[in-house]
Motif scaffolding. Structure first.
Motif, PDB file in Angstrom:
ATOM      1  N   PHE A   1      23.049   3.638 -12.353  1.00 21.61           N
ATOM      2  CA  PHE A   1      22.099   3.446 -11.253  1.00 21.61           C
ATOM      3  C   PHE A   1      21.761   1.967 -11.078  1.00 21.61           C
ATOM      4  CE2 PHE A   1      19.035   4.047 -14.761  1.00 21.61           C
ATOM      5  CZ  PHE A   1      18.037   3.118 -14.487  1.00 21.61           C
ATOM      6  N   SER A   2      22.185   1.127 -12.026  1.00 22.98           N
ATOM      7  CA  SER A   2      22.091  -0.318 -11.859  1.00 22.98           C
ATOM      8  C   SER A   2      23.234  -0.960 -12.626  1.00 22.98           C
ATOM      9  CB  SER A   2      20.751  -0.850 -12.371  1.00 22.98           C
ATOM     10  OG  SER A   2      20.693  -2.264 -12.235  1.00 22.98           O
ATOM     11  N   ASN A   3      23.930  -1.876 -11.975  1.00 23.53           N
ATOM     12  CA  ASN A   3      25.109  -2.486 -12.606  1.00 23.53           C
ATOM     13  C   ASN A   3      24.992  -3.998 -12.740  1.00 23.53           C
ATOM     14  OD1 ASN A   3      25.310  -3.251  -9.961  1.00 23.53           O
ATOM     15  ND2 ASN A   3      27.416  -2.549  -9.661  1.00 23.53           N
ATOM     16  N   GLY A   4      23.763  -4.519 -12.715  1.00 27.18           N
ATOM     17  CA  GLY A   4      23.627  -5.962 -12.849  1.00 27.18           C
ATOM     18  C   GLY A   4      22.184  -6.393 -12.983  1.00 27.18           C
ATOM     19  N   GLN A   5      22.026  -7.696 -13.223  1.00 27.47           N
ATOM     20  CA  GLN A   5      20.704  -8.301 -13.324  1.00 27.47           C
ATOM     21  C   GLN A   5      20.622  -9.483 -12.358  1.00 27.47           C
ATOM     22  OE1 GLN A   5      17.955  -7.831 -16.217  1.00 27.47           O
ATOM     23  NE2 GLN A   5      18.765  -5.918 -15.414  1.00 27.47           N
ATOM     24  N   PHE A   6      19.464  -9.618 -11.741  1.00 29.79           N
ATOM     25  CA  PHE A   6      19.224 -10.785 -10.904  1.00 29.79           C
ATOM     26  C   PHE A   6      18.219 -11.667 -11.626  1.00 29.79           C
ATOM     27  CE2 PHE A   6      17.245 -13.131  -7.354  1.00 29.79           C
ATOM     28  CZ  PHE A   6      18.401 -13.690  -6.825  1.00 29.79           C
ATOM     29  N   ALA A   7      18.646 -12.890 -11.955  1.00 27.94           N
ATOM     30  CA  ALA A   7      17.774 -13.865 -12.621  1.00 27.94           C
ATOM     31  C   ALA A   7      17.215 -14.801 -11.556  1.00 27.94           C
ATOM     32  CB  ALA A   7      18.555 -14.643 -13.671  1.00 27.94           C
ATOM     33  N   PHE A   8      15.902 -14.977 -11.538  1.00 29.92           N
ATOM     34  CA  PHE A   8      15.292 -15.809 -10.505  1.00 29.92           C
ATOM     35  C   PHE A   8      14.084 -16.565 -11.056  1.00 29.92           C
ATOM     36  CE2 PHE A   8      13.167 -11.760 -10.430  1.00 29.92           C
ATOM     37  CZ  PHE A   8      11.855 -11.993 -10.039  1.00 29.92           C
ATOM     38  N   VAL A   9      13.743 -17.637 -10.367  1.00 27.67           N
ATOM     39  CA  VAL A   9      12.592 -18.466 -10.736  1.00 27.67           C
ATOM     40  C   VAL A   9      11.538 -18.267  -9.651  1.00 27.67           C
ATOM     41  CG1 VAL A   9      11.776 -20.788 -11.255  1.00 27.67           C
ATOM     42  CG2 VAL A   9      14.117 -20.122 -11.875  1.00 27.67           C
ATOM     43  N   PRO A  10      10.573 -17.379  -9.874  1.00 26.90           N
ATOM     44  CA  PRO A  10       9.624 -17.058  -8.799  1.00 26.90           C
ATOM     45  C   PRO A  10       8.762 -18.232  -8.372  1.00 26.90           C
ATOM     46  CG  PRO A  10       8.949 -16.063 -10.890  1.00 26.90           C
ATOM     47  CD  PRO A  10      10.340 -16.587 -11.091  1.00 26.90           C
ATOM     48  N   ALA A  11       8.515 -19.186  -9.282  1.00 28.48           N
ATOM     49  CA  ALA A  11       7.663 -20.319  -8.934  1.00 28.48           C
ATOM     50  C   ALA A  11       8.280 -21.216  -7.870  1.00 28.48           C
ATOM     51  CB  ALA A  11       7.346 -21.140 -10.188  1.00 28.48           C
ATOM     52  N   LEU A  12       9.580 -21.066  -7.610  1.00 28.22           N
ATOM     53  CA  LEU A  12      10.221 -21.858  -6.568  1.00 28.22           C
ATOM     54  C   LEU A  12       9.904 -21.325  -5.165  1.00 28.22           C
ATOM     55  CD1 LEU A  12      13.746 -22.589  -8.110  1.00 28.22           C
ATOM     56  CD2 LEU A  12      11.762 -24.109  -7.998  1.00 28.22           C
ATOM     57  N   ASN A  13       9.416 -20.096  -5.096  1.00 24.39           N
ATOM     58  CA  ASN A  13       9.034 -19.547  -3.798  1.00 24.39           C
ATOM     59  C   ASN A  13       7.705 -20.139  -3.343  1.00 24.39           C
ATOM     60  OD1 ASN A  13      11.092 -17.497  -4.669  1.00 24.39           O
ATOM     61  ND2 ASN A  13      10.440 -16.542  -2.746  1.00 24.39           N
ATOM     62  N   PRO A  14       7.519 -20.296  -2.067  1.00 24.10           N
ATOM     63  CA  PRO A  14       6.235 -20.820  -1.577  1.00 24.10           C
ATOM     64  C   PRO A  14       5.100 -19.833  -1.844  1.00 24.10           C
ATOM     65  CG  PRO A  14       7.589 -20.048   0.249  1.00 24.10           C
ATOM     66  CD  PRO A  14       8.467 -20.012  -0.964  1.00 24.10           C
ATOM     67  N   VAL A  15       3.905 -20.378  -1.997  1.00 19.67           N
ATOM     68  CA  VAL A  15       2.719 -19.551  -2.222  1.00 19.67           C
ATOM     69  C   VAL A  15       2.025 -19.304  -0.886  1.00 19.67           C
ATOM     70  CG1 VAL A  15       0.474 -19.404  -3.354  1.00 19.67           C
ATOM     71  CG2 VAL A  15       2.410 -20.445  -4.543  1.00 19.67           C
ATOM     72  N   ARG A  16       1.813 -18.058  -0.578  1.00 21.04           N
ATOM     73  CA  ARG A  16       1.081 -17.732   0.646  1.00 21.04           C
ATOM     74  C   ARG A  16      -0.420 -17.898   0.402  1.00 21.04           C
ATOM     75  NH1 ARG A  16       3.866 -12.626   3.706  1.00 21.04           N
ATOM     76  NH2 ARG A  16       6.051 -13.178   3.377  1.00 21.04           N
ATOM     77  N   ARG A  17      -1.083 -18.528   1.326  1.00 22.77           N
ATOM     78  CA  ARG A  17      -2.521 -18.779   1.156  1.00 22.77           C
ATOM     79  C   ARG A  17      -3.304 -17.483   1.028  1.00 22.77           C
ATOM     80  NH1 ARG A  17      -4.021 -23.730   5.347  1.00 22.77           N
ATOM     81  NH2 ARG A  17      -2.677 -25.326   4.383  1.00 22.77           N
ATOM     82  N   SER A  18      -2.808 -16.452   1.664  1.00 28.87           N
ATOM     83  CA  SER A  18      -3.553 -15.189   1.666  1.00 28.87           C
ATOM     84  C   SER A  18      -3.287 -14.342   0.423  1.00 28.87           C
ATOM     85  CB  SER A  18      -3.168 -14.365   2.909  1.00 28.87           C
ATOM     86  OG  SER A  18      -1.775 -14.066   2.880  1.00 28.87           O
ATOM     87  N   CYS A  19      -2.405 -14.818  -0.473  1.00 29.35           N
ATOM     88  CA  CYS A  19      -2.019 -14.007  -1.637  1.00 29.35           C
ATOM     89  C   CYS A  19      -2.734 -14.468  -2.905  1.00 29.35           C
ATOM     90  CB  CYS A  19      -0.506 -14.077  -1.855  1.00 29.35           C
ATOM     91  SG  CYS A  19       0.455 -13.238  -0.588  1.00 29.35           S
ATOM     92  N   ARG A  20      -3.069 -13.522  -3.751  1.00 32.30           N
ATOM     93  CA  ARG A  20      -3.616 -13.816  -5.067  1.00 32.30           C
ATOM     94  C   ARG A  20      -3.156 -12.734  -6.035  1.00 32.30           C
ATOM     95  NH1 ARG A  20      -8.853 -10.941  -5.286  1.00 32.30           N
ATOM     96  NH2 ARG A  20      -9.095  -9.842  -3.294  1.00 32.30           N
ATOM     97  N   VAL A  21      -3.128 -13.072  -7.319  1.00 31.93           N
ATOM     98  CA  VAL A  21      -2.676 -12.144  -8.347  1.00 31.93           C
ATOM     99  C   VAL A  21      -3.812 -11.859  -9.310  1.00 31.93           C
ATOM    100  CG1 VAL A  21      -1.141 -11.841 -10.335  1.00 31.93           C
ATOM    101  CG2 VAL A  21      -0.252 -12.771  -8.220  1.00 31.93           C
TER     102      VAL A  21
END
Length: 271
Positions: free
Chosen positions: A118-138
């Motif tokens: 049901f999955s045949n791979g991994q995606f490696a990513f650096v989330p901090a490279l994405n822009p931060v939306r002003r309306s978003c918070r974690v």
């Protein structure tokens, strides 16, 4: 049982398996399914074992039962009985079985008894490279957090349980909508590189929408790189797809969705 597991998995110590069994003992039972798994016994000695992690998952037509088969190990002199050990479990009706960490030597055996990818791979990513939306918070999920009420009952349960198991259970609030995520910290590259494995997200699109905000949150905890199950590159994320890495197999009525490794060995036993 621990002796048998240590023989089959010499890279894991007795403490790891003792913790695994303790955590299984603390998990809620699912109907009459085995709490720990099945063992193969010879003259009072355990010579084979397969561990089972049963859990209920909310589906459109009601709760679905999943079982993560883990730590399948049979002593060398009893290998002809290995398939029978698992076969006894696979006869259970209505259960979706998963194997999320198959050893390379067992891939053909898995396919022979009906397991499919049901999955045949991994995606490696650096989330901090994405822009931060002003309306978003974690926010870190807590039972008393008001935003928890905006999630479904099953998602609230998933976040709370995984937080108790040591995962990062997060809620991203973006433009008035809420998006749940679960991340488990692990290390790759022979233990040298810290990263976060996405254990739960609703969809890859949610990752793309919230990546920048989550990335800054994870950076403060020393996590730069993230991994998520994927069959191809995920649009909107800065990273690379690695095919034939982190293979995930299932057998049963409904495969788990990509990005859903909840209540599996990765969480309960630890990476």
């Amino acid at each position: 049982m621990i002796d048998c597991l240590c023989t089959g998995f010499p890279g894991r110590g007795r403490r790891y398996w003792a913790q695994a069994l303790t955590r299984l003992s603390q998990r809620p039972a699912v109907a009459d399914f085995p709490r720990y798994g099945l063992a193969l016994e010879k003259s009072g000695r355990i010579v084979g074992v397969v561990m089972t992690l049963y859990s209920l998952h909310a589906g459109r037509d009601g709760d679905e039962v999943r079982c993560n088969l883990s730590s399948w190990s049979v002593d060398a002199g009893f290998r002809p009985y290995a398939a029978k050990l698992v076969g006894a479990l696979l006869r259970q009706k209505g259960v979706t079985f998963t194997n999320i960490s198959p050893a390379p030597a067992t891939l053909k055996a898995n396919e022979a008894i009906g397991f499919r990818l049901f999955s045949n791979g991994q995606f490696a990513f650096v989330p901090a490279l994405n822009p931060v939306r002003r309306s978003c918070r974690v926010l870190e999920a807590r039972c008393d957090l008001a935003e928890m009420a905006l999630l479904s009952e099953s998602e609230r349960y998933t976040l709370s349980e995984h937080s108790a198991l040591g995962c990062l259970s997060l809620i991203c609030v973006c433009d008035g909508a809420v998006f749940p995520f679960v991340v488990v910290a692990r290390r790759i590259g022979h233990g040298l590189i810290p990263c976060g494995q996405i254990v739960y997200c609703r969809s890859p699109a949610d990752l793309g929408r919230c990546a920048g905000t989550i990335g800054r949150f994870l950076l403060r905890r020393g996590i730069l790189l993230c991994l998520v199950d994927a069959k191809e590159r995920i649009p909107g994320l800065f990273g690379r797809h690695f095919p034939n890495r982190g293979l995930r197999y299932f057998k049963g009525p409904k495969p788990p969705q990509l990005g859903d490794l909840t209540f599996t060995e990765l969480v309960i036993f630890g990476p």
